[in-house]
Design a protein around this motif. Structure first.
Motif, PDB file in Angstrom:
ATOM      1  N   ASN A  64       0.779  -1.139  -0.003  1.00  0.00           N
ATOM      2  CA  ASN A  64       0.058  -0.034   0.145  1.00  0.00           C
ATOM      3  C   ASN A  64       0.929   1.257   0.006  1.00  0.00           C
ATOM      4  O   ASN A  64       0.444   2.140  -0.716  1.00  0.00           O
ATOM      5  CB  ASN A  64      -0.875   0.208   1.353  1.00  0.00           C
ATOM      6  N   VAL A  65       1.938   1.291   0.743  1.00  0.00           N
ATOM      7  CA  VAL A  65       2.732   2.364   0.817  1.00  0.00           C
ATOM      8  C   VAL A  65       3.405   2.425  -0.694  1.00  0.00           C
ATOM      9  O   VAL A  65       3.392   3.604  -1.089  1.00  0.00           O
ATOM     10  CB  VAL A  65       3.863   2.068   1.788  1.00  0.00           C
ATOM     11  N   GLN A  66       3.885   1.451  -1.332  1.00  0.00           N
ATOM     12  CA  GLN A  66       4.281   1.882  -2.700  1.00  0.00           C
ATOM     13  C   GLN A  66       3.193   2.224  -3.589  1.00  0.00           C
ATOM     14  O   GLN A  66       3.609   3.105  -4.380  1.00  0.00           O
ATOM     15  CB  GLN A  66       4.935   0.335  -3.136  1.00  0.00           C
ATOM     16  N   VAL A  67       2.037   1.502  -3.562  1.00  0.00           N
ATOM     17  CA  VAL A  67       0.749   1.860  -4.664  1.00  0.00           C
ATOM     18  C   VAL A  67       0.613   3.302  -4.332  1.00  0.00           C
ATOM     19  O   VAL A  67       0.679   4.334  -5.424  1.00  0.00           O
ATOM     20  CB  VAL A  67      -0.363   1.128  -4.168  1.00  0.00           C
ATOM     21  N   ASN A  68       0.588   4.065  -3.038  1.00  0.00           N
ATOM     22  CA  ASN A  68       0.137   5.277  -2.703  1.00  0.00           C
ATOM     23  C   ASN A  68       1.531   6.299  -3.289  1.00  0.00           C
ATOM     24  O   ASN A  68       1.227   7.265  -3.912  1.00  0.00           O
ATOM     25  CB  ASN A  68      -0.204   5.816  -1.299  1.00  0.00           C
ATOM     26  N   ALA A 103      -3.869  -9.450  -6.685  1.00  0.00           N
ATOM     27  CA  ALA A 103      -4.120 -10.520  -7.898  1.00  0.00           C
ATOM     28  C   ALA A 103      -2.810 -10.774  -8.596  1.00  0.00           C
ATOM     29  O   ALA A 103      -3.063 -11.787  -9.419  1.00  0.00           O
ATOM     30  CB  ALA A 103      -5.071  -9.843  -8.867  1.00  0.00           C
ATOM     31  N   ARG A 104      -1.725 -10.466  -8.258  1.00  0.00           N
ATOM     32  CA  ARG A 104      -0.404 -10.594  -8.937  1.00  0.00           C
ATOM     33  C   ARG A 104       0.647 -10.916  -7.848  1.00  0.00           C
ATOM     34  O   ARG A 104       0.436 -10.652  -6.785  1.00  0.00           O
ATOM     35  CB  ARG A 104      -0.075  -9.532  -9.962  1.00  0.00           C
ATOM     36  N   PRO A 105       1.763 -11.682  -8.541  1.00  0.00           N
ATOM     37  CA  PRO A 105       2.857 -11.762  -7.695  1.00  0.00           C
ATOM     38  C   PRO A 105       3.378 -10.348  -7.073  1.00  0.00           C
ATOM     39  O   PRO A 105       3.198  -9.396  -7.822  1.00  0.00           O
ATOM     40  CB  PRO A 105       4.005 -12.557  -8.536  1.00  0.00           C
ATOM     41  N   VAL A 106       4.171 -10.396  -6.201  1.00  0.00           N
ATOM     42  CA  VAL A 106       4.662  -9.389  -5.296  1.00  0.00           C
ATOM     43  C   VAL A 106       5.738  -8.661  -6.424  1.00  0.00           C
ATOM     44  O   VAL A 106       6.635  -9.108  -6.926  1.00  0.00           O
ATOM     45  CB  VAL A 106       5.317  -9.494  -4.095  1.00  0.00           C
ATOM     46  N   ASP A 107       5.733  -7.319  -6.703  1.00  0.00           N
ATOM     47  CA  ASP A 107       6.331  -6.522  -7.486  1.00  0.00           C
ATOM     48  C   ASP A 107       7.899  -6.432  -7.039  1.00  0.00           C
ATOM     49  O   ASP A 107       7.904  -6.208  -5.660  1.00  0.00           O
ATOM     50  CB  ASP A 107       5.769  -5.172  -7.713  1.00  0.00           C
ATOM     51  N   ASP A 108       8.805  -6.270  -7.753  1.00  0.00           N
ATOM     52  CA  ASP A 108      10.141  -6.144  -7.394  1.00  0.00           C
ATOM     53  C   ASP A 108      10.251  -4.987  -6.891  1.00  0.00           C
ATOM     54  O   ASP A 108      11.154  -4.925  -5.586  1.00  0.00           O
ATOM     55  CB  ASP A 108      11.084  -5.931  -8.627  1.00  0.00           C
ATOM     56  N   THR A 109       9.656  -3.733  -6.828  1.00  0.00           N
ATOM     57  CA  THR A 109       9.837  -2.493  -6.088  1.00  0.00           C
ATOM     58  C   THR A 109       9.424  -2.671  -4.786  1.00  0.00           C
ATOM     59  O   THR A 109       9.870  -2.224  -3.818  1.00  0.00           O
ATOM     60  CB  THR A 109       9.137  -1.525  -6.819  1.00  0.00           C
ATOM     61  N   VAL A 110       8.183  -3.677  -4.336  1.00  0.00           N
ATOM     62  CA  VAL A 110       7.789  -3.995  -3.305  1.00  0.00           C
ATOM     63  C   VAL A 110       8.890  -4.888  -2.194  1.00  0.00           C
ATOM     64  O   VAL A 110       8.895  -4.742  -1.117  1.00  0.00           O
ATOM     65  CB  VAL A 110       6.503  -4.760  -3.315  1.00  0.00           C
ATOM     66  N   ASN A 154       1.043   6.477  -7.178  1.00  0.00           N
ATOM     67  CA  ASN A 154       0.071   7.201  -7.704  1.00  0.00           C
ATOM     68  C   ASN A 154       0.120   8.504  -7.316  1.00  0.00           C
ATOM     69  O   ASN A 154      -0.416   9.514  -7.993  1.00  0.00           O
ATOM     70  CB  ASN A 154      -1.098   6.291  -6.945  1.00  0.00           C
ATOM     71  N   PHE A 155       0.713   9.128  -6.032  1.00  0.00           N
ATOM     72  CA  PHE A 155       0.546  10.409  -5.843  1.00  0.00           C
ATOM     73  C   PHE A 155       1.863  10.988  -5.534  1.00  0.00           C
ATOM     74  O   PHE A 155       2.339  12.072  -5.342  1.00  0.00           O
ATOM     75  CB  PHE A 155      -0.041  10.566  -4.335  1.00  0.00           C
ATOM     76  N   GLY A 156       3.005  10.418  -5.943  1.00  0.00           N
ATOM     77  CA  GLY A 156       4.575  11.071  -6.078  1.00  0.00           C
ATOM     78  C   GLY A 156       5.322  11.227  -4.838  1.00  0.00           C
ATOM     79  O   GLY A 156       5.911  11.919  -4.673  1.00  0.00           O
ATOM     80  N   GLY A 157       4.782  10.234  -3.911  1.00  0.00           N
ATOM     81  CA  GLY A 157       5.330  10.488  -2.700  1.00  0.00           C
ATOM     82  C   GLY A 157       6.775   9.549  -2.634  1.00  0.00           C
ATOM     83  O   GLY A 157       7.003   8.840  -3.389  1.00  0.00           O
ATOM     84  N   ASP A 158       7.346   9.492  -1.222  1.00  0.00           N
ATOM     85  CA  ASP A 158       8.727   8.826  -1.272  1.00  0.00           C
ATOM     86  C   ASP A 158       8.271   7.609  -0.163  1.00  0.00           C
ATOM     87  O   ASP A 158       8.124   7.900   1.074  1.00  0.00           O
ATOM     88  CB  ASP A 158       9.430   9.858  -0.410  1.00  0.00           C
TER      89      ASP A 158
END
Length: 278
Positions: free
Chosen positions: A177-181, A222-229, A184-188
């Motif tokens: 959720n931290v990564q998605v936000n 619904a997908r495997p965990v992303d590399d960035t996560v 989506n919103f340009g945060g760190d």
């Protein structure tokens, strides 16, 4: 309570036959949504009881609507408490969100990041803890819009920390959720993780997300965990140490063997960081 290095898996009914047959299990604990199990009887209830006897069970609520305005459903909270006691659940978590407007909206909607919202949701969390007879952990949620705040708005990390302090509750830190936000919103994302209070973090979640047609990141599980996560999870361990970490998968659920590979990657990530710190 699962140990700091424990690796968990979200319990979904489609997986139950494989979970019951898994020997040895590729996970240390399971997590279920009590909202989907309270009042359930028959064979399904007995399967859950079998699993909770074999493995520690944590619970993650979906419909309490801690940020809503309708009175908390005390009957549901009492039923949830009985469920948690029956299955010896040490960790119960819910979302820092609202999800009803006189009826369930079936969506976890974000709160405005304001002082007024802090006071409102913290009071409701304290009420819920009183009825449940235990501390709960709140989860930082993914969002796709920013609600307007009455009064001054604050950064999301500051908002989450303020709620934790005023409610005197714990945090379920959802790394995806931290990564998605942030996307989506340009945060760190890394700065958000670092800003969380280590002493409040009870558990971590990781999951996969999707892109919609506009490029918005959507927390679908619904997908495997992303590399960035995966990278952000390693950063989380570096900042806060190991915590029980759970893999969520809600749809397009693959065979348990495929999920086991992701569970093993969680273990390896934690073990690598632990060796580096030794």
């Amino acid at each position: 309570m699962p140990t700091a290095s424990a690796v968990g898996l979200g319990l979904r009914r489609a997986l139950i036959p494989e979970l019951l047959a898994a020997e040895p299990a590729p996970f240390d604990f399971l997590e279920c949504a009590p909202d989907n199990w309270v009042g359930v009887g028959g064979a399904a209830a007995e399967q859950l009881r079998t699993l909770s006897r074999r493995h520690p069970l944590t619970c993650h609520g979906l419909s309490l609507s801690l940020g809503g305005v309708a009175p908390l459903d005390r009957d549901f909270l009492a039923a949830t408490r009985r469920f948690l006691d029956t299955h010896a659940v040490a960790l119960y978590s819910e979302h820092l969100s609202w999800c009803d407007d006189g009826a369930q909206l079936y969506e976890l909607l974000p709160l405005p990041h304001s002082e007024e919202a802090v006071h409102h949701v913290a009071a409701r969390i304290r009420q819920a803890q009183d009825v449940l007879g235990r501390r709960i952990a709140i989860e930082n949620v993914s969002r796709y819009a920013t609600p307007p705040a009455h009064g001054a708005s604050m950064p999301e990390a500051e908002f989450v920390c303020a709620v934790l302090a005023e409610a005197d509750c714990d945090l379920l830190l959802d790394v995806n959720n931290v990564q998605v936000n942030a996307l989506n919103f340009g945060g760190d994302a890394a700065a958000f993780i670092a800003a969380m209070p280590s002493t409040r973090i009870a558990c971590l979640h990781v999951a996969g997300h999707d892109d919609d047609a506009s490029g918005l990141k959507v927390d679908t599980h619904a997908r495997p965990v992303d590399d960035t996560v995966w990278q952000l999870l390693a950063h989380t361990y570096r900042c806060h140490g190991l915590r029980p970490t759970l893999l969520e998968r809600d749809s397009r659920i693959p065979p348990l063997a495929e999920l086991a590979a992701e569970l093993q990657r969680i273990r390896q990530t934690g073990a690598t960081l632990a060796r580096a710190a030794a």
